[in-house]
Design a protein around this motif. Structure first.
Motif, PDB file in Angstrom:
ATOM      1  N   GLY A  85       0.810  -1.214   0.000  1.00 43.25           N
ATOM      2  CA  GLY A  85       0.000   0.000   0.000  1.00 43.25           C
ATOM      3  C   GLY A  85       0.842   1.262   0.000  1.00 43.25           C
ATOM      4  O   GLY A  85       0.558   2.224  -0.734  1.00 43.25           O
ATOM      5  N   LEU A  86       1.915   1.261   0.793  1.00 42.77           N
ATOM      6  CA  LEU A  86       2.814   2.424   0.836  1.00 42.77           C
ATOM      7  C   LEU A  86       3.451   2.668  -0.527  1.00 42.77           C
ATOM      8  O   LEU A  86       3.541   3.805  -1.007  1.00 42.77           O
ATOM      9  N   LEU A  87       3.893   1.600  -1.173  1.00 43.41           N
ATOM     10  CA  LEU A  87       4.531   1.734  -2.488  1.00 43.41           C
ATOM     11  C   LEU A  87       3.536   2.179  -3.558  1.00 43.41           C
ATOM     12  O   LEU A  87       3.903   2.895  -4.501  1.00 43.41           O
ATOM     13  N   SER A 181      -4.518   2.728  -2.401  1.00 45.78           N
ATOM     14  CA  SER A 181      -3.421   2.332  -1.515  1.00 45.78           C
ATOM     15  C   SER A 181      -3.872   2.119  -0.077  1.00 45.78           C
ATOM     16  O   SER A 181      -3.161   1.478   0.708  1.00 45.78           O
ATOM     17  N   ILE A 182      -5.018   2.653   0.302  1.00 47.13           N
ATOM     18  CA  ILE A 182      -5.541   2.426   1.654  1.00 47.13           C
ATOM     19  C   ILE A 182      -5.937   0.968   1.845  1.00 47.13           C
ATOM     20  O   ILE A 182      -5.818   0.406   2.942  1.00 47.13           O
ATOM     21  N   LEU A 183      -6.388   0.330   0.770  1.00 47.33           N
ATOM     22  CA  LEU A 183      -6.930  -1.028   0.884  1.00 47.33           C
ATOM     23  C   LEU A 183      -5.892  -2.046   1.366  1.00 47.33           C
ATOM     24  O   LEU A 183      -6.190  -2.859   2.254  1.00 47.33           O
ATOM     25  N   PHE A 212      -0.273   8.468   7.657  1.00 43.38           N
ATOM     26  CA  PHE A 212       0.202   9.845   7.793  1.00 43.38           C
ATOM     27  C   PHE A 212       0.831  10.316   6.482  1.00 43.38           C
ATOM     28  O   PHE A 212       0.623  11.445   6.043  1.00 43.38           O
ATOM     29  N   PHE A 213       1.600   9.426   5.850  1.00 44.37           N
ATOM     30  CA  PHE A 213       2.223   9.764   4.576  1.00 44.37           C
ATOM     31  C   PHE A 213       1.165   9.992   3.510  1.00 44.37           C
ATOM     32  O   PHE A 213       1.308  10.866   2.640  1.00 44.37           O
ATOM     33  N   LEU A 214       0.093   9.226   3.562  1.00 40.70           N
ATOM     34  CA  LEU A 214      -1.009   9.409   2.613  1.00 40.70           C
ATOM     35  C   LEU A 214      -1.623  10.797   2.760  1.00 40.70           C
ATOM     36  O   LEU A 214      -1.928  11.466   1.765  1.00 40.70           O
TER      37      LEU A 214
END
Length: 799
Positions: A85-87, A181-183, A212-214
């Protein structure tokens, strides 16, 4: 969720697999859409291959570190999901940074672009790798219940296609990847075990950091600046150019650009004295799409182009305009006395945008009672309607000065032998068909059009095509006008007068070679080649011409694919390697992508796995079986996507529908396979069923879809579900059945099989496209059947 065995299926793991796969496919389709905007549509197969490369590489890593990963699976599964998700969050913003920013147009002139292409592979490969590691680790850990977990995987992937389309309607492009990306992060949270307190706190903190990065990225708009070689980039460099309107949807990214020096006058007569007013232009995904006629003075331009000729030959009352765009040709036809006009424009959002925001500039042509607008593909409309017309007209094809082959891999279902026959069927007793294109250098398109039109006349018992085909050209455009009946003397006189006044040249079968043309063309063989494409020497010309100009068919609907591999050296000598590559850029982009991904797949998937040979014996049958499953599945899927782009009217709907229905149906098949046990007999029957279905599809699928493309939406959806769902149900069984057999006898080979299947799938995506262009859809379907048949033969050797 209980099964008939002692071990139960963990609901939280099942749901997390569903959510994880949902996000992967949604992100994959979103990437295709993103690349079609900032680059070109050719990256669709690259994106699919990169995703599959991630899954194949995960199999390698799981094979190499199986025991260690299983020991820490409670930590690694949620960690892999959250990292994916982060990537997904950072991949698109990073790709717009100068360090990663790619320009495919200069791949053959700037070596640094090959490095950037490789970096882009890596950048978009990583989210899929970590997603695949989480899914694969669950499969290895829960191999005894693989059918149920594989069902969750495929079901989620199937609904991911629907989610991608929904988000394209609801959100801006830069926001979609953040939502998707949250999923994976949510999927990771579902796998947290509160009993492992230290792991729980670490992973909870990690997920909070990702979110937080999102939030930080949410306020940073994603740059959608197109390649500097796209037409919108040129236009925005004009004086006082500005974007007047835009809209984002699954149909594409629409932008309306105006400039006081931007004008539309294709092949304007050299004798014309009229003032050409500026016209706003619509761009779709950065590509020139259609000019907006803002005044009657702008429409007068067509009086001085070859496209005005049909209206000077005879009176036209009813007309069909295909690819109607922003209504330029429609308004011109109304101005010339047409009182019943069907305008077909597949881009539904364009019609909505212009009929509302730009209604005053288009003179409300979308609300004119004389015009009926149809929002569907041209071939779909031709198959559906029974109306006949005085004139059927196609939009102007090609680009000024000739194209660089960027449309080489794009199917065009109107510009085929079968498509032209549907055009003929829509002409009334004295109807005309008008087809115009830019003069191309080197000559290719005009030869293929002339050959298609003469072939159409010959197929309809016209012995001499020149009796019913007129060809006129200016310095920049060529217009072919076909009549269902022989031309009368008065009609020929009308055309002579028009051409003399506008200083256009006519192409005759028996023209005087000593006569001086109005418009000189640099190629001395241009006109003679054009004559040969229509006359009795047509077949010889098409066979021996240095470019591939043979007639496209519904089996190979690639009108704009002109590369002839057997003449590559000759073309390279004549034009130079870099220029020849640019002439067929779309095809070579596919080949470069295939070669690079083949190297990566071999290095990351296959080569490391063979190093396990001493520790794990008996892998030959596994290699054959699971690689054949990957090839067979992807070949069939890619051909279905291509066929259904015609059937459903738009590529993005085709991709989403085929992926969704195939994966959900395959998931149901996977779940059903749990009832079959480990016996060889049902396993072989299933593979035999898939083999037979693939052969049947090779023989009847094209005619079936062509014959029903004109049906109503409800009937077409039912046929879509049936045609895709039936084979996909059976195709979902062999993979889990094979893994279950390995889990019972060769547990350590399970992740190796996963990797081999991924490797075969990676190379099959680009191979399917290359084989489609070179050999046709039928051959690719037969190769799919062959792959499943070879898998059938290897079933007994798995255990």
């Amino acid at each position: 969720m209980k099964t008939n065995r002692s071990e139960s299926v963990n609901p939280s793991v099942w749901i997390s697999l569903f959510v994880m796969s949902l996000s992967v496919v949604a992100f994959e389709i979103h990437l295709m859409h993103f690349f079609s905007i900032v680059q070109w549509q050719h990256f669709a197969s690259m994106v699919i291959s990169i995703a599959l490369l991630g899954f194949g590489t995960s199999g390698t890593l799981l094979s190499l570190f199986r025991e260690k990963m299983l020991e820490r699976s409670s930590l690694l599964i949620p960690f892999f999901m959250m990292t994916s998700g982060l990537l997904m969050m950072i991949a698109l913003p990073l790709s717009r940074h100068e360090f990663f920013r790619l320009d495919t147009f200069t791949l053959f002139t700037d070596p640094s672009q090959l490095v950037k292409l490789t970096l882009n592979y890596l950048l978009f490969f990583l989210p899929f790798l970590f997603a695949a590691l989480s899914i694969g680790l669950v499969f290895v850990k829960k191999a005894s219940k693989i059918g149920y977990y594989y069902f969750a995987d495929l079901l989620g992937a199937g609904f991911g296609g629907l989610l991608a389309i929904l988000l394209m309607w609801l959100l801006q492009l830069g926001t979609i990847s953040l939502i998707v990306s949250i999923l994976p992060i949510c999927a990771g949270l579902l796998n947290l075990k509160i009993t492992r307190r230290k792991e729980y706190i670490v992973l909870l903190s990690y997920s909070a950091g990702c979110l937080f990065f999102l939030i930080f990225l949410w306020n940073e708009p994603l740059s959608l600046k197109a390649s500097p070689y796209k037409s919108i980039s040129y236009t925005l460099d004009l004086p006082d150019a500005r974007i007047e309107g835009e809209n984002h949807s699954p149909y594409g990214y629409l932008q309306v650009v105006s400039s006081p020096v931007q004008r539309f006058a294709p092949g304007l007569s050299l004798s014309s004295q009229i003032e050409v007013p500026p016209s706003p232009v619509v761009f779709n995904n950065g590509n020139w799409y259609a000019p907006i006629p803002v005044s009657d003075k702008a429409l007068q331009v067509l009086d001085h182009t070859t496209m005005g000729a049909p209206f000077r030959i005879r009176e036209i009352r009813s007309m069909l305009q295909l690819g109607a765009g922003a209504g330029f040709e429609v308004r011109y036809a109304l101005r010339n006395g047409v009182n019943q006009l069907d305008a077909v424009e597949p881009h539904a959002v364009l019609i909505d945008l212009l009929s509302a925001t730009f209604a005053s500039q288009t003179d409300s042509v979308y609300n004119d009672p004389r015009v009926r607008w149809h929002s569907l593909s041209s071939r779909s409309f031709l198959e559906q309607t029974k109306a006949e017309y005085d004139l059927v007209q196609l939009p102007l094809m090609g680009t000024f000065g000739g194209s660089v082959g960027l449309n080489a891999l794009e199917e065009d279902w109107v510009l085929t032998r079968e498509g032209f026959q549907t055009l003929w069927n829509r002409l009334d007793e004295n109807g005309m068909l008008a087809v115009s294109c830019w003069v191309d250098m080197p000559q290719k398109m005009s030869i293929r059009l002339g050959a298609l039109l003469s072939d159409l006349l010959l197929q309809n018992q016209v012995s001499d095509p020149w009796n019913q085909l007129l060809v006129i050209r200016s310095w920049g455009t060529i217009t072919f006008i076909l009549s269902k009946n022989p031309w009368t003397q008065s009609e020929l006189s009308n055309l002579d007068e028009f051409c003399r006044k506008q200083q256009f040249d006519q192409v005759y079968a028996d023209a005087d070679p000593s006569s001086e043309p109005f418009n000189l063309i640099q190629d001395p063989y241009f006109e003679s080649n054009l004559k040969k494409s229509i006359g009795p020497k047509r077949d010889s010309l098409l066979t021996h011409f240095p470019f591939h100009v043979k007639l496209p068919t519904d089996n190979k609907p690639y009108f704009f694919q002109f590369l002839k591999l057997s003449r590559w050296q000759e073309q390279k000598t004549r034009w130079g390697e870099s220029r020849t590559a640019l002439l067929e850029l779309g095809y070579f982009l596919l080949v470069i992508t295939f070669v690079q991904l083949l190297v990566f797949a071999f290095a990351l998937v296959l080569l490391p796995l063979f190093k396990l040979k001493k520790a794990q014996s008996g892998k030959g049958p596994v290699l054959i079986y699971f690689s054949c499953l990957g090839v067979g599945y992807m070949f069939l899927e890619m051909i279905l996507i291509k066929y259904f782009s015609l059937y459903l009217g738009h590529p993005i709907y085709s991709v989403s529908a085929v992926i969704t229905v195939m994966l959900i149906s395959s998931g149901l098949g996977s779940m059903y396979s749990e009832k079959l046990g480990l016996h060889n007999k049902p396993h072989i029957r299933i593979l035999a069923m898939v083999t037979v279905l693939a052969v049947i599809y090779a023989l009847v699928l094209g005619p079936l879809l062509s014959g029903t493309v004109g049906l109503g939406l409800g009937a077409k959806l039912a046929i879509t579900l049936f045609v895709i769902g039936i084979p996909a149900f059976f195709m979902g069984m062999p993979f889990p059945l094979g893994l279950k057999k390995l889990d019972a006898t060769k547990k350590k080979v399970v992740p190796w099989a996963w990797g081999v299947n991924g490797f075969a799938s990676v190379i099959s995506v680009s191979l399917a496209v290359i084989f489609s262009v070179e050999l046709g859809f039928v051959v690719v379907l037969l190769l799919s059947a062959l792959a499943y048949f070879v898998a059938l033969l290897s079933v007994r050797t798995l255990t």
